[in-house]
Design a protein around this motif. Structure first.
Motif, PDB file in Angstrom:
ATOM      1  N   PHE A 109       0.832  -1.197   0.000  1.00  0.00           N
ATOM      2  CA  PHE A 109       0.000   0.000   0.000  1.00  0.00           C
ATOM      3  C   PHE A 109       0.869   1.250   0.000  1.00  0.00           C
ATOM      4  CE2 PHE A 109       0.864  -1.101   4.370  1.00  0.00           C
ATOM      5  CZ  PHE A 109       1.053   0.112   5.028  1.00  0.00           C
ATOM      6  N   VAL A 110       0.270   2.334  -0.445  1.00  0.00           N
ATOM      7  CA  VAL A 110       0.928   3.645  -0.414  1.00  0.00           C
ATOM      8  C   VAL A 110       0.318   4.430   0.738  1.00  0.00           C
ATOM      9  CG1 VAL A 110       1.366   5.790  -1.658  1.00  0.00           C
ATOM     10  CG2 VAL A 110       1.344   3.611  -2.896  1.00  0.00           C
ATOM     11  N   ASP A 111       1.139   4.788   1.692  1.00  0.00           N
ATOM     12  CA  ASP A 111       0.668   5.505   2.877  1.00  0.00           C
ATOM     13  C   ASP A 111       0.794   7.015   2.646  1.00  0.00           C
ATOM     14  OD1 ASP A 111       0.015   6.479   5.339  1.00  0.00           O
ATOM     15  OD2 ASP A 111       1.622   5.462   6.435  1.00  0.00           O
ATOM     16  N   SER A 112      -0.343   7.640   2.408  1.00  0.00           N
ATOM     17  CA  SER A 112      -0.365   9.088   2.154  1.00  0.00           C
ATOM     18  C   SER A 112      -0.833   9.878   3.375  1.00  0.00           C
ATOM     19  CB  SER A 112      -1.294   9.375   0.966  1.00  0.00           C
ATOM     20  OG  SER A 112      -2.597   8.877   1.228  1.00  0.00           O
ATOM     21  N   THR A 113      -0.802   9.251   4.552  1.00  0.00           N
ATOM     22  CA  THR A 113      -1.315   9.859   5.778  1.00  0.00           C
ATOM     23  C   THR A 113      -0.726  11.242   6.045  1.00  0.00           C
ATOM     24  OG1 THR A 113      -1.699   7.698   6.784  1.00  0.00           O
ATOM     25  CG2 THR A 113      -1.517   9.575   8.278  1.00  0.00           C
ATOM     26  N   GLU A 114       0.576  11.378   5.827  1.00  0.00           N
ATOM     27  CA  GLU A 114       1.255  12.617   6.212  1.00  0.00           C
ATOM     28  C   GLU A 114       1.242  13.683   5.122  1.00  0.00           C
ATOM     29  OE1 GLU A 114       2.483  13.145   9.308  1.00  0.00           O
ATOM     30  OE2 GLU A 114       1.648  11.195   9.863  1.00  0.00           O
ATOM     31  N   LEU A 115       0.585  13.388   4.013  1.00  0.00           N
ATOM     32  CA  LEU A 115       0.553  14.346   2.913  1.00  0.00           C
ATOM     33  C   LEU A 115      -0.054  15.678   3.354  1.00  0.00           C
ATOM     34  CD1 LEU A 115       1.365  14.417  -0.079  1.00  0.00           C
ATOM     35  CD2 LEU A 115      -0.968  13.747  -0.656  1.00  0.00           C
ATOM     36  N   GLU A 116      -1.098  15.625   4.150  1.00  0.00           N
ATOM     37  CA  GLU A 116      -1.739  16.856   4.607  1.00  0.00           C
ATOM     38  C   GLU A 116      -0.870  17.634   5.600  1.00  0.00           C
ATOM     39  OE1 GLU A 116      -5.150  16.270   7.470  1.00  0.00           O
ATOM     40  OE2 GLU A 116      -4.873  14.174   6.850  1.00  0.00           O
ATOM     41  N   PHE A 117       0.190  16.993   6.098  1.00  0.00           N
ATOM     42  CA  PHE A 117       1.121  17.668   7.001  1.00  0.00           C
ATOM     43  C   PHE A 117       2.440  18.014   6.300  1.00  0.00           C
ATOM     44  CE2 PHE A 117      -1.524  14.794   9.602  1.00  0.00           C
ATOM     45  CZ  PHE A 117      -2.217  15.756  10.317  1.00  0.00           C
ATOM     46  N   GLY A 118       2.401  17.955   4.968  1.00  0.00           N
ATOM     47  CA  GLY A 118       3.526  18.414   4.179  1.00  0.00           C
ATOM     48  C   GLY A 118       4.599  17.387   3.881  1.00  0.00           C
ATOM     49  N   LEU A 119       4.318  16.100   4.126  1.00  0.00           N
ATOM     50  CA  LEU A 119       5.312  15.052   3.885  1.00  0.00           C
ATOM     51  C   LEU A 119       4.841  14.123   2.768  1.00  0.00           C
ATOM     52  CD1 LEU A 119       6.179  14.171   7.591  1.00  0.00           C
ATOM     53  CD2 LEU A 119       7.542  15.545   6.005  1.00  0.00           C
ATOM     54  N   PRO A 120       5.742  13.694   1.883  1.00  0.00           N
ATOM     55  CA  PRO A 120       5.345  12.848   0.753  1.00  0.00           C
ATOM     56  C   PRO A 120       4.950  11.441   1.193  1.00  0.00           C
ATOM     57  CG  PRO A 120       7.726  13.042   0.841  1.00  0.00           C
ATOM     58  CD  PRO A 120       7.192  13.993   1.868  1.00  0.00           C
ATOM     59  N   PRO A 121       4.139  10.747   0.396  1.00  0.00           N
ATOM     60  CA  PRO A 121       3.726   9.369   0.719  1.00  0.00           C
ATOM     61  C   PRO A 121       4.925   8.423   0.736  1.00  0.00           C
ATOM     62  CG  PRO A 121       2.329  10.322  -0.996  1.00  0.00           C
ATOM     63  CD  PRO A 121       3.496  11.231  -0.842  1.00  0.00           C
ATOM     64  N   ARG A 122       4.747   7.313   1.437  1.00  0.00           N
ATOM     65  CA  ARG A 122       5.744   6.245   1.444  1.00  0.00           C
ATOM     66  C   ARG A 122       5.049   4.942   1.073  1.00  0.00           C
ATOM     67  NH1 ARG A 122      10.622   7.521   3.385  1.00  0.00           N
ATOM     68  NH2 ARG A 122      11.171   5.361   3.821  1.00  0.00           N
ATOM     69  N   THR A 123       5.780   4.060   0.401  1.00  0.00           N
ATOM     70  CA  THR A 123       5.225   2.797  -0.081  1.00  0.00           C
ATOM     71  C   THR A 123       5.744   1.643   0.762  1.00  0.00           C
ATOM     72  OG1 THR A 123       5.089   3.671  -2.328  1.00  0.00           O
ATOM     73  CG2 THR A 123       5.013   1.277  -2.074  1.00  0.00           C
ATOM     74  N   PHE A 124       4.854   0.712   1.099  1.00  0.00           N
ATOM     75  CA  PHE A 124       5.220  -0.437   1.925  1.00  0.00           C
ATOM     76  C   PHE A 124       4.749  -1.734   1.284  1.00  0.00           C
ATOM     77  CE2 PHE A 124       4.775   3.222   4.740  1.00  0.00           C
ATOM     78  CZ  PHE A 124       6.033   3.230   5.344  1.00  0.00           C
ATOM     79  N   ARG A 125       5.537  -2.770   1.444  1.00  0.00           N
ATOM     80  CA  ARG A 125       5.201  -4.076   0.868  1.00  0.00           C
ATOM     81  C   ARG A 125       4.235  -4.846   1.749  1.00  0.00           C
ATOM     82  NH1 ARG A 125      11.128  -6.406   0.377  1.00  0.00           N
ATOM     83  NH2 ARG A 125      11.117  -5.368   2.416  1.00  0.00           N
ATOM     84  N   SER A 126       4.159  -4.475   3.021  1.00  0.00           N
ATOM     85  CA  SER A 126       3.275  -5.169   3.958  1.00  0.00           C
ATOM     86  C   SER A 126       3.064  -4.286   5.184  1.00  0.00           C
ATOM     87  CB  SER A 126       3.886  -6.506   4.398  1.00  0.00           C
ATOM     88  OG  SER A 126       5.045  -6.274   5.192  1.00  0.00           O
ATOM     89  N   PHE A 127       2.093  -4.673   6.001  1.00  0.00           N
ATOM     90  CA  PHE A 127       1.852  -3.949   7.255  1.00  0.00           C
ATOM     91  C   PHE A 127       3.044  -4.112   8.195  1.00  0.00           C
ATOM     92  CE2 PHE A 127      -2.479  -5.294   5.826  1.00  0.00           C
ATOM     93  CZ  PHE A 127      -2.921  -4.033   5.462  1.00  0.00           C
ATOM     94  N   ASN A 128       3.658  -5.280   8.148  1.00  0.00           N
ATOM     95  CA  ASN A 128       4.808  -5.529   9.019  1.00  0.00           C
ATOM     96  C   ASN A 128       5.991  -4.636   8.642  1.00  0.00           C
ATOM     97  OD1 ASN A 128       5.574  -7.105  11.317  1.00  0.00           O
ATOM     98  ND2 ASN A 128       6.990  -8.241  10.014  1.00  0.00           N
TER      99      ASN A 128
END
Length: 448
Positions: free
Chosen positions: A380-399
């Motif tokens: 998944f692509v984690d875009s959580t911090e985008l609204e706080f000015g940080l770019p998304p990060r990509t992860f292969r798994s939750f772990n």
């Protein structure tokens, strides 16, 4: 004869139109997006109101359980949390003779509970008005609308009654943390704001799944020592060296997972706060991203939120129990006193004792729960911090995401390594316990 035929034709058309109308409002309203938006709104308000991570975890648990208990009536495969969560009795049942939108009922329950647990009630009221108007504008019949709102209110009242007995109010009046100046290894407030210790009595809260706050007590923290040959000194030196030699990627990781709800900024004589999402809020947001990628329906989405939220609420009770038992000094305080008086961490030190790392505990538990629900190797692509000015990060798994969140605290200079590794183990244990104890589907209950 023509008159009779006209009447029959009009009746047929009216019936067909009403059936089509019913189909249209259901197509527009019966989806999980409404609960995603409702939970995100509560998140935004908690950021605005500056909720500490433990208090935010409590709020998430109650709003998501309310949403789940209302939503499960839309799918007979699912069972209630009643009897599975500490102190929760069965919620009111809908009237079998009435028609409902359980999407509306679920969203209404979430927001009604949320309104009682946040400071800025008016913001939820405004959003609730906006959301309910969308259901009406979609063509939902008045009777269905009124039935659904009424049912959502009943579920919310039931959950709020349960919440009122969790000892939260009692902890407001309990003794605060007393700074121990006579103990060099004990936690002390840190710059720049020197905020008092947050929620020192959180371990007195009623748990959700765990038997007690001590059930997953981690390994003891490293014994304090200020001599350069001591293990504690070596662990502090490792933090200092990691920050002093940090790479761009490590810095990006630390900033992405900072999740400090109240960072104080100092500019000359001016001090102001930056508000951000909490660690559990970050994982709630990952759950929304996951549900949308998976195209999870209403009940499956409600299940994911609720399973995660009650697990993370227990994580904070367990972690805070250890924090105020060990009362371990933060790297910033120790390093400034014994190693380097001019050193500062990359991240701002949060206002509570060091051991164990809260983000490590909640992230490892979150990974266990979400892996159980959505599978391993879920990228998944984690875009959580985008609204706080940080770019998304990509992860292969939750772990993968959980491990990155945990190590971010070392890169940021706010935790020694044992708080991370032992905290990760603590959270994994809580997560495994949660997924083994929670039975959400009838076939799971049958196997029990």
């Amino acid at each position: 004869m023509r008159y009779v035929l006209c009447i029959i034709l009009m009746t047929v058309c009216t019936f067909a139109y009403s059936r089509e109308g019913a189909k249209n409002w259901k197509a527009k309203t019966e989806n999980a997006d409404y609960i995603h938006r409702a939970i995100k709104k509560v998140t935004d308000i908690m950021v605005y109101d500056i909720y500490s991570p433990p208090v935010a975890s409590r709020t998430y648990a109650y709003i998501t359980v309310a949403g789940y208990e209302a939503a499960i009536n839309a799918d007979p495969k699912y069972v209630s949390f009643a009897g599975q969560l500490q102190g929760l009795t069965p919620a009111p049942k809908p009237d079998k003779n009435k028609q409902y939108s359980f999407t509306l009922a679920s969203a209404y329950a979430i927001l009604t509970v949320g309104k009682s647990l946040v400071i800025s009630e008016g913001r939820i009221n405004a959003f609730l008005d906006e959301l309910t108007k969308e259901f009406k504008d979609a063509g939902m019949p008045d009777e269905v609308f009124n039935n659904s709102v009424e049912y959502g209110k009943k579920v919310a009242a039931h959950i709020l009654d349960w919440a009122a007995k969790d000892k939260y109010k009692e902890t407001r009046a309990m003794a605060k943390y007393a700074v121990r100046d006579d103990d060099p290894g004990a936690w002390k407030p840190t710059p720049p704001a020197y905020i008092k210790a947050i929620e020192p009595n959180w371990n007195k809260m009623r748990t959700f799944l765990m038997d007690s706050a001590q059930q997953f007590k981690p390994k003891p923290a490293t014994s304090f020592g200020f001599d350069s040959s001591s293990q504690f000194y070596k662990e502090a030196l490792a933090v200092r060296n990691a920050v002093s030699n940090i790479t761009d990627e490590q810095s990006a990781i630390a900033q992405f997972w900072d999740c400090n709800p109240f960072k104080m900024n100092v500019r000359g004589h001016v001090m102001y706060a930056t508000k951000k999402i909490s660690p559990n809020g970050h994982w709630i947001n990952i759950t929304r991203i996951t549900c949308k990628k998976e195209n999870a329906d209403l009940v499956r989405s409600a299940e994911a939120y609720a399973c995660l939220a009650v697990t993370l609420a227990d994580c904070f009770i367990s972690c805070w129990d250890e924090k105020y038992r060990s009362q371990s000094i933060r790297p910033e305080t120790y390093i400034n006193q014994y190693i380097d008086p001019d050193w500062t961490p990359l991240l701002q030190t949060p206002p509570f004792p060091e051991y164990t790392s809260g983000h490590s505990v909640v992230s490892s538990a979150a990974a266990v729960v979400l892996t159980k629900l959505f599978g391993d190797h879920f990228s998944f692509v984690d875009s959580t911090e985008l609204e706080f000015g940080l770019p998304p990060r990509t992860f292969r798994s939750f772990n993968d995401a959980a491990h990155e969140a945990a190590i971010s605290r070392f890169y940021g200079g706010i935790h020694y390594m044992p708080a991370i590794t032992n905290g990760f183990e603590e959270g994994t244990g809580i997560g495994q316990f949660a997924i083994n104890k929670l039975k959400m589907r009838k076939e799971e209950v049958a196997k029990k």
